[in-house]
Design an enzyme around this catalytic site. Sequence first.
Site, PDB file in Angstrom:
ATOM      1  N   SER A 135       0.819  -1.217   0.000  1.00 43.65           N
ATOM      2  CA  SER A 135       0.000   0.000   0.000  1.00 43.65           C
ATOM      3  C   SER A 135       0.854   1.269   0.000  1.00 43.65           C
ATOM      4  O   SER A 135       0.337   2.363   0.164  1.00 43.65           O
ATOM      5  CB  SER A 135      -0.909  -0.004   1.225  1.00 43.65           C
ATOM      6  OG  SER A 135      -0.140  -0.136   2.408  1.00 43.65           O
ATOM      7  N   THR A 152      -1.565   3.881   4.641  1.00 47.06           N
ATOM      8  CA  THR A 152      -0.534   4.877   4.413  1.00 47.06           C
ATOM      9  C   THR A 152       0.464   4.791   5.548  1.00 47.06           C
ATOM     10  O   THR A 152       0.066   4.531   6.681  1.00 47.06           O
ATOM     11  CB  THR A 152      -1.221   6.265   4.478  1.00 47.06           C
ATOM     12  OG1 THR A 152      -2.159   6.330   3.414  1.00 47.06           O
ATOM     13  CG2 THR A 152      -0.249   7.399   4.407  1.00 47.06           C
ATOM     14  N   THR A 178       2.007   7.060   0.361  1.00 45.75           N
ATOM     15  CA  THR A 178       1.046   5.977   0.104  1.00 45.75           C
ATOM     16  C   THR A 178       0.879   5.735  -1.394  1.00 45.75           C
ATOM     17  O   THR A 178       1.176   6.621  -2.203  1.00 45.75           O
ATOM     18  CB  THR A 178      -0.330   6.359   0.689  1.00 45.75           C
ATOM     19  OG1 THR A 178      -1.212   5.245   0.643  1.00 45.75           O
ATOM     20  CG2 THR A 178      -0.983   7.511  -0.049  1.00 45.75           C
ATOM     21  N   ARG A 232      -6.821   9.962  -9.226  1.00 46.39           N
ATOM     22  CA  ARG A 232      -7.383  10.248  -7.895  1.00 46.39           C
ATOM     23  C   ARG A 232      -6.252  10.576  -6.920  1.00 46.39           C
ATOM     24  O   ARG A 232      -5.224   9.905  -6.875  1.00 46.39           O
ATOM     25  CB  ARG A 232      -8.164   9.033  -7.395  1.00 46.39           C
ATOM     26  CG  ARG A 232      -8.763   9.185  -5.990  1.00 46.39           C
ATOM     27  CD  ARG A 232      -7.871   8.581  -4.912  1.00 46.39           C
ATOM     28  NE  ARG A 232      -8.523   8.583  -3.599  1.00 46.39           N
ATOM     29  CZ  ARG A 232      -7.911   8.296  -2.455  1.00 46.39           C
ATOM     30  NH1 ARG A 232      -6.632   7.971  -2.462  1.00 46.39           N
ATOM     31  NH2 ARG A 232      -8.550   8.314  -1.324  1.00 46.39           N
ATOM     32  N   VAL A 233      -6.457  11.617  -6.137  1.00 46.93           N
ATOM     33  CA  VAL A 233      -5.492  11.976  -5.101  1.00 46.93           C
ATOM     34  C   VAL A 233      -6.219  11.939  -3.759  1.00 46.93           C
ATOM     35  O   VAL A 233      -7.333  12.458  -3.640  1.00 46.93           O
ATOM     36  CB  VAL A 233      -4.915  13.389  -5.362  1.00 46.93           C
ATOM     37  CG1 VAL A 233      -4.050  13.849  -4.195  1.00 46.93           C
ATOM     38  CG2 VAL A 233      -4.102  13.391  -6.660  1.00 46.93           C
ATOM     39  N   GLY A 234      -5.599  11.317  -2.773  1.00 46.00           N
ATOM     40  CA  GLY A 234      -6.210  11.236  -1.440  1.00 46.00           C
ATOM     41  C   GLY A 234      -5.717  12.353  -0.530  1.00 46.00           C
ATOM     42  O   GLY A 234      -5.209  13.380  -0.984  1.00 46.00           O
ATOM     43  N   ASP A 235      -5.855  12.119   0.750  1.00 44.68           N
ATOM     44  CA  ASP A 235      -5.449  13.114   1.747  1.00 44.68           C
ATOM     45  C   ASP A 235      -3.939  13.152   1.966  1.00 44.68           C
ATOM     46  O   ASP A 235      -3.385  14.168   2.380  1.00 44.68           O
ATOM     47  CB  ASP A 235      -6.115  12.805   3.096  1.00 44.68           C
ATOM     48  CG  ASP A 235      -5.735  11.408   3.604  1.00 44.68           C
ATOM     49  OD1 ASP A 235      -5.718  10.463   2.791  1.00 44.68           O
ATOM     50  OD2 ASP A 235      -5.446  11.267   4.814  1.00 44.68           O
ATOM     51  N   THR A 257      -4.471   8.225   8.405  1.00 43.01           N
ATOM     52  CA  THR A 257      -4.624   7.121   7.468  1.00 43.01           C
ATOM     53  C   THR A 257      -6.117   6.803   7.370  1.00 43.01           C
ATOM     54  O   THR A 257      -6.899   7.209   8.222  1.00 43.01           O
ATOM     55  CB  THR A 257      -3.805   5.894   7.921  1.00 43.01           C
ATOM     56  OG1 THR A 257      -3.941   4.858   6.949  1.00 43.01           O
ATOM     57  CG2 THR A 257      -4.253   5.360   9.269  1.00 43.01           C
ATOM     58  N   GLY A 258      -6.476   6.081   6.327  1.00 39.03           N
ATOM     59  CA  GLY A 258      -7.886   5.737   6.143  1.00 39.03           C
ATOM     60  C   GLY A 258      -8.459   6.414   4.912  1.00 39.03           C
ATOM     61  O   GLY A 258      -7.711   6.841   4.034  1.00 39.03           O
ATOM     62  N   HIS A 259      -9.772   6.500   4.864  1.00 39.56           N
ATOM     63  CA  HIS A 259     -10.441   7.014   3.664  1.00 39.56           C
ATOM     64  C   HIS A 259     -10.162   8.510   3.469  1.00 39.56           C
ATOM     65  O   HIS A 259     -10.734   9.359   4.149  1.00 39.56           O
ATOM     66  CB  HIS A 259     -11.935   6.718   3.744  1.00 39.56           C
ATOM     67  CG  HIS A 259     -12.213   5.248   3.638  1.00 39.56           C
ATOM     68  ND1 HIS A 259     -12.106   4.393   4.723  1.00 39.56           N
ATOM     69  CD2 HIS A 259     -12.520   4.478   2.574  1.00 39.56           C
ATOM     70  CE1 HIS A 259     -12.352   3.155   4.327  1.00 39.56           C
ATOM     71  NE2 HIS A 259     -12.611   3.175   3.024  1.00 39.56           N
ATOM     72  N   GLY A 260      -9.290   8.768   2.520  1.00 38.05           N
ATOM     73  CA  GLY A 260      -8.760  10.116   2.348  1.00 38.05           C
ATOM     74  C   GLY A 260      -9.815  11.148   2.036  1.00 38.05           C
ATOM     75  O   GLY A 260      -9.703  12.309   2.450  1.00 38.05           O
TER      76      GLY A 260
HETATM   77  N1  ASP Z   1      -5.407   7.846   3.230  1.00 41.53           N
HETATM   78  C1  ASP Z   1      -5.032   7.060   2.098  1.00 41.53           C
HETATM   79  C2  ASP Z   1      -5.767   7.547   0.875  1.00 41.53           C
HETATM   80  O1  ASP Z   1      -6.915   7.930   0.987  1.00 41.53           O
HETATM   81  C3  ASP Z   1      -5.269   5.604   2.259  1.00 41.53           C
HETATM   82  C4  ASP Z   1      -5.059   5.003   3.620  1.00 41.53           C
HETATM   83  O2  ASP Z   1      -4.334   5.540   4.432  1.00 41.53           O
HETATM   84  O3  ASP Z   1      -5.623   3.957   3.911  1.00 41.53           O
HETATM   85  O4  ASP Z   1      -5.201   7.511  -0.183  1.00 41.53           O
END
Ligand code: ASP
Length: 330
Positions: A85, A187, A205, A215-218, A238-241
């Site tokens: 990841s 991440t 990440t 697509r760009v996350g947080d 970390t998680g759903h950006g």
């Molecule tokens: N935060 C990351 C993203 O949204 C993914 C993750 O940390 O699980 O790209």
Amino acid sequence: MKTSRRAFLKLSALTASVFTVSKSKATNMVLENSKKNIKPIVMSTWRFGIQANAAAWEFLSKNGTALDAVEAGVKIPEGDPNERSVGLGGRPDRDGRVTLDACIMDHLGNIGSVACLENIVHPISVARAVMEKTPHVMIVGGGALDFALSQGFKKENLLTPESEAEWKEWLKKSEYKPKVNIENHDTIGMIALDANGNLSGACTTSGMAFKMHGRVGDSPIIGAGLFVDNEVGAATATGHGEEVIRIAGCHTVVELMRQGLSPQEACKKAVERIIVSAKNRNKPLNELQIGFIAINKKGEHGAYCLQKGFNYAVYSPEINNQLIDAASLM
Ligand code: ASP
């Protein structure tokens, strides 16, 4: 002091007033509350944080800077093809392209970031080069690759046979359903306080597996996936950006610490904000995971997540590189 802190905590429960305490007053609160002064300390997300912390500790234990420590730390999972990841061997987007996001921030407020970068194993070092060698703070896509190559980074294929096989399997159904914990994203976010009392952070990440191309996350967004304020503290996520970006997550955590909340209280409040936001949009909470970790200027650390299952690694003179389960709301 006790009374004013209690009164303050009440005040901070009112979300509208959360950013109202003046900076100098709030900073004094943090300092007055200080019982301990733990440094150096490094903290990072998930189990790969253990090895990453060990690399960071090489710098921190020898009076090195937090900035060098966090860069060296997160390079460990970036370069490991078995960590699926982050960096090399990261899971690709739905077009089969491994695209990487990373950012870095130091104690002076210097920042650098890259997003949707392909073919470079260490996006964190490209982010640092953006910070140190350009007049900009963020470079994306082909521009980021061109910049990396101009700085001597080597072009490499990041799609390992394992990641390619998983992508081909995914194509059979082509369903985009990010899972809640470790399975198809995650991440490494790392924050550190060095022996000189300076904070820095890094975050890197490959983002959500099978995301749309581009697509760009947080994670590469300063204030969302990472934030450092050398007067107050540092946080990473970390998680759903998409959810973290909506509330400017890590900036929120740092501002809450500025107002006197402990690192864990601040992380918890930020998770609560995400819940309010998700509920307003009828987004089912059981489909989401968010984890924040934070360190304050005193070297106190804390974390919080939405669902059970998020863990983080801490290395300090008191904690010998341990993996800790974060407290969760659900
Ligand atoms: N935060 C990351 C993203 O949204 C993914 C993750 O940390 O699980 O790209």
